[in-house]
Design an enzyme around this catalytic site. Structure first.
Site, PDB file in Angstrom:
ATOM      1  N   LEU A   1      13.546  24.099   7.650  1.00  0.00           N
ATOM      2  CA  LEU A   1      12.543  24.085   6.600  1.00  0.00           C
ATOM      3  C   LEU A   1      13.269  23.869   5.280  1.00  0.00           C
ATOM      4  O   LEU A   1      14.295  24.512   5.017  1.00  0.00           O
ATOM      5  CB  LEU A   1      11.771  25.412   6.538  1.00  0.00           C
ATOM      6  N   ASP A   2      12.752  22.986   4.437  1.00  0.00           N
ATOM      7  CA  ASP A   2      13.332  22.808   3.112  1.00  0.00           C
ATOM      8  C   ASP A   2      13.323  24.145   2.373  1.00  0.00           C
ATOM      9  O   ASP A   2      12.479  25.006   2.630  1.00  0.00           O
ATOM     10  CB  ASP A   2      12.536  21.779   2.314  1.00  0.00           C
ATOM     11  N   ARG A   3      14.223  24.275   1.430  1.00  0.00           N
ATOM     12  CA  ARG A   3      14.358  25.541   0.711  1.00  0.00           C
ATOM     13  C   ARG A   3      13.044  25.967   0.051  1.00  0.00           C
ATOM     14  O   ARG A   3      12.695  27.145   0.034  1.00  0.00           O
ATOM     15  CB  ARG A   3      15.465  25.420  -0.337  1.00  0.00           C
TER      16      ARG A   3
END
Length: 545
Positions: free
Chosen positions: A273-275
């Site tokens: 998951l992207d930050r």
């Protein structure tokens, strides 16, 4: 950069195989692939500073480079280094079945052989105790700490001096800073303090650099456990927290928070998951489970469902976007639709519309970087608060229909300039030091600083290290969970005279500025299905502040 905020992140070692073994009959000295530049090990810290070590997982941003976290501990010594030329003189060639030790010529600096690696995840208690958290203004913060970045000499550095390497590849600091670091005993070569930056590097040289490390704050929202069994751990990840160490983030990551606060260790991330993305995040407890689920990913047996809030009135009918996506910059972490990109497909369905913005369900059928965000931008409905793909840097249409009236270089320049002005380079997983080599000339000769200033800087750093070494340890009680407090043995390492970050005054972000309206709602595979609660911004009656 190496002696600054990010350090030698992503710099991996260079290793030449033992040419005397039959299985390594070829010379690998010119090989530039991944195997030639992936040797990095842990060593004990020399000198007075209590410094932890860089891990393989501490490389690059979460949108670009995502290796498994942890680097192995050395377990002895193995391969004798081959001569720089790749061949042994006939008189010195070892006989069959024998391994003759090569000695350096009189006065020649002898480089020890590389250390053996132990594979596997290795983030443990010794890493989790490096520093502690504190909470302020709705943010989780990490106390600054001393840390070792380390690497084996890369092939292209062989035959060059440290001075040359710093001036060409690590330009985030002026050379005067590196000279002061040498005088303060911060830089080691093969575990011996470097005395002169003019020393010429050799194959298998091992470099270690002690830095004062600062991490950006993240949201103080807790990581909630959704499920746990003998195979997996499933959590609800808050926005702004990276999955594993990357860039400037180490302790402010899901991996470290779970280890420090929930005693969940040696976990294997099963997806990314992207930050800035929140929601369902799965970890395997063993390598076998990780491989089994990754095989299901490769066989397209898993289903992912996201929810987001986008600009404007999204169409009521189902929309499928199949536009190919190209990575514009791995360093900055920016992608766009381009015919040269990789094929991908996302299915969108509107759930609600409040007169200004729409809540949309997203089902990515492929897994490209920033796929949902880029496809929504192309459709003219970017995520409402996306700091990259809903930026004015893309031009008047903000990338709708792939219309970008500027070159990639101009786009990157404008994005970086926008976030520099907002003091939000962390959104791009960058720090000021990453921009120095491209935007400023930081190779200022040390003579401009003056000998007296240089010696004063080094003396101050040395004095601080002596104080730190002699200082008694103290128990610093920190709040790790609402229902309990944990006592951690922490040394006061919060100020350092050589650290440029210590002299900066940064404005903290507001907690609401750390949230992007993209949430992983559901993750389903053979025999399992996990849900995360719908976020507040996805409710039908939500209104923008």
């Amino acid at each position: 950069m190496w002696l600054g905020g990010r350090g030698w992140l992503g710099v991996l070692g260079h290793w030449r195989c033992d040419l005397r073994r039959p299985s390594f009959a070829r010379t690998w000295s010119g090989f530039k692939g991944p195997m030639a530049e992936t040797l990095s090990t842990q060593v004990g810290t020399a000198g007075g500073l209590r410094a932890p070590h860089q891990q393989n997982g501490d490389a690059g941003g979460d949108a670009r480079v995502e290796p498994s976290p942890g680097s192995p501990k050395p377990a002895g010594r193995e391969v004798e280094p081959a001569p720089v030329g790749g061949e042994y003189p006939s008189a010195a060639a070892p006989g069959p079945g024998k391994r003759k030790k090569r000695r350096g010529a009189t006065g020649e600096r002898v480089v020890p052989p590389p250390k053996k690696r132990r594979t596997g995840v290795s983030f443990g208690d010794e890493h989790f105790k490096e520093t502690s958290y504190y909470f302020e203004g709705g943010l989780r913060k990490v106390r600054p700490y001393y840390f070792d970045f380390q690497t084996y000499c890369k092939g292209r550095w062989v035959g060059h001096s440290l001075l040359h390497v710093f001036s060409t590849e690590f330009r985030a600091q002026p050379l005067a800073y590196y000279e002061a670091a040498v005088q303060a005993g911060r830089l080691h070569l093969n575990e011996k303090p470097v005395q002169d930056l003019n020393i010429v590097l050799k194959d298998n040289d091992f470099l270690r650099n002690t830095v004062h490390r600062h991490e950006p704050p993240v949201t103080a929202e807790p990581i909630r456990l959704l499920a746990e069994n003998e195979d997996v751990v499933v959590v609800d990840k808050p926005s702004s927290i990276p999955v594993h160490p990357c860039g400037r983030f180490r302790h402010n990551t899901v991996i470290f928070i779970l280890g420090k606060e929930h005693q969940l260790k040696e976990l294997h991330p099963l997806h990314r998951l992207d930050r800035l993305t929140s929601g369902v995040l799965m970890f395997a407890k063993t390598a076998a489970v990780s491989e089994r689920i990754h095989e299901q990913v490769r066989d397209r047996q898993l289903e992912k469902e996201y929810v987001c809030r986008v600009e404007g009135e999204f169409p009521t009918e189902e929309v499928t976007c199949k536009e190919p996506i190209l990575v514009v910059s791995y360093k900055v972490g920016v992608c766009r639709v381009d015919t040269r990109g990789k094929p991908c497909e996302t299915v969108f369905q509107r759930l609600s519309y409040n007169g200004q913005s729409s809540v949309v369900r997203c089902r990515p059928l492929t897994g490209r970087t920033h796929q949902i965000r880029v496809h929504l931008q192309f459709l003219g409905h970017p995520i409402l608060n996306d700091p990259i793909y809903n930026s004015v840097a893309w031009g008047p249409s903000r990338g709708r229909g792939g219309r970008i009236p500027k070159t990639d270089e101009e786009l990157l320049r404008d994005l970086v300039a926008e976030h520099q002005a907002k003091q939000s380079l962390d959104v791009l997983d960058l720090c000021e030091g990453d921009l120095s080599s491209g935007l400023t000339d930081s190779t200022v000769p040390s003579s401009e600083l003056g000998k007296d200033s240089l010696e004063e800087l080094a003396a101050a750093a040395q004095k601080m290290e002596e104080v730190a070494e002699a200082a008694p340890q103290k128990l610093d009680t920190i709040a790790l969970a609402p229902e309990k407090a944990v006592e951690t043995d922490v040394m006061n390492q919060e100020a350092d005279s050589l650290c440029a970050e210590c002299r900066l005054v940064r404005q903290d972000p507001l907690p609401k500025d750390l949230v992007m309206f993209l949430h992983a709602l559901r993750y389903k595979g053979p025999g399992f299905e996990y849900f995360s609660p719908m976020p507040a911004w996805a409710q039908d009656d939500w209104q923008k502040d």
